[in-house]
Design a protein around this motif. Structure first.
Motif, mmCIF file in Angstrom:
data_model
loop_
_atom_site.group_PDB
_atom_site.id
_atom_site.type_symbol
_atom_site.label_atom_id
_atom_site.label_comp_id
_atom_site.label_asym_id
_atom_site.label_seq_id
_atom_site.Cartn_x
_atom_site.Cartn_y
_atom_site.Cartn_z
ATOM 1 N N LEU A 61 26.136 -20.630 21.027
ATOM 2 C CA LEU A 61 26.199 -19.179 20.811
ATOM 3 C C LEU A 61 25.018 -18.689 19.985
ATOM 4 C CD1 LEU A 61 29.994 -18.806 19.991
ATOM 5 C CD2 LEU A 61 28.827 -18.078 22.089
ATOM 6 N N GLY A 62 24.409 -19.595 19.243
ATOM 7 C CA GLY A 62 23.262 -19.246 18.416
ATOM 8 C C GLY A 62 21.931 -19.463 19.101
ATOM 9 N N ALA A 63 21.950 -19.708 20.399
ATOM 10 C CA ALA A 63 20.698 -19.950 21.128
ATOM 11 C C ALA A 63 19.961 -18.638 21.396
ATOM 12 C CB ALA A 63 20.984 -20.657 22.447
ATOM 13 N N LYS A 64 18.663 -18.684 21.219
ATOM 14 C CA LYS A 64 17.807 -17.537 21.530
ATOM 15 C C LYS A 64 17.443 -17.581 23.010
ATOM 16 C CE LYS A 64 15.565 -17.519 17.002
ATOM 17 N NZ LYS A 64 14.271 -17.660 16.309
ATOM 18 N N ALA A 65 16.788 -16.536 23.483
ATOM 19 C CA ALA A 65 16.381 -16.454 24.887
ATOM 20 C C ALA A 65 15.432 -17.583 25.268
ATOM 21 C CB ALA A 65 15.732 -15.106 25.176
ATOM 22 N N GLY A 70 15.573 -20.573 24.186
ATOM 23 C CA GLY A 70 16.262 -21.858 24.118
ATOM 24 C C GLY A 70 16.360 -22.445 22.723
ATOM 25 N N SER A 71 15.601 -21.922 21.781
ATOM 26 C CA SER A 71 15.689 -22.425 20.405
ATOM 27 C C SER A 71 16.928 -21.845 19.724
ATOM 28 C CB SER A 71 14.430 -22.046 19.619
ATOM 29 O OG SER A 71 14.341 -20.646 19.491
ATOM 30 N N LEU A 72 17.336 -22.476 18.642
ATOM 31 C CA LEU A 72 18.524 -22.019 17.927
ATOM 32 C C LEU A 72 18.150 -21.044 16.823
ATOM 33 C CD1 LEU A 72 20.647 -25.283 17.557
ATOM 34 C CD2 LEU A 72 21.058 -23.355 19.065
ATOM 35 N N ASP A 73 18.880 -19.956 16.742
ATOM 36 C CA ASP A 73 18.730 -18.985 15.668
ATOM 37 C C ASP A 73 19.471 -19.557 14.460
ATOM 38 O OD1 ASP A 73 19.052 -16.879 13.867
ATOM 39 O OD2 ASP A 73 19.198 -15.375 15.458
#
Length: 145
Positions: free
Chosen positions: A80-84, A86-89
């Motif tokens: 759910l914390g993935a950015k567009a 693909g990295s994690l926020d």
């Protein structure tokens, strides 16, 4: 889950508000007054019992992506914390950890998942009741002056 009493709201008439203020307030409160405060995918959560039932169903659906039979791996929720890109926020990830509190192995049981969502549900309900009570006090204060 421990006992918890739903906050109650009384209806009243409000006068002397601008149309823009009224529309803005109604739009904001609409997010709190729906039977789907989390999302349509989550399911109904208009009362605590519906919220718990929907939460259990979400947990079962999430278990499809888990490697374990009885606990959900936090890696599934971390998506759910993935950015567009693909990295994690990291900020979202920390918020998810703060809400769900997985154990050291990253495991989350159904009861812990339900308790975590229940805590958020109660915060939503308390906010809704607080806004309602605050507006009620404001209206009485305005009536005095």
């Amino acid at each position: 889950l421990g006992a918890w009493e739903e906050p109650t709201e009384e209806t009243r008439n409000v006068e002397a508000m601008s149309i823009a203020s009224l529309m803005h307030f109604r739009r904001a409160m609409g997010h709190l007054r729906t039977d789907l405060p989390f999302s349509a995918s989550f399911g109904p959560a208009g009362n605590r019992e519906d919220c718990v039932a929907s939460c259990q169903e979400v947990f079962r659906r999430l278990m499809i992506a888990s490697d374990h039979d009885d606990v959900l791996n936090f890696e599934v929720l971390a998506l759910l914390g993935a950015k567009a890109d693909g990295s994690l926020d990291q900020e979202k990830l920390m918020e998810l950890i703060k809400i769900f509190r997985p154990d050291r192995d990253g495991a989350l049981s159904m009861i812990h998942f339900v308790r975590s969502v229940d805590k958020v549900y109660k915060e939503i309900r308390m906010l809704r009741a607080s806004v309602h009570n605050s507006s009620k006090v404001d209206a009485q204060f305005e009536a005095i002056f």
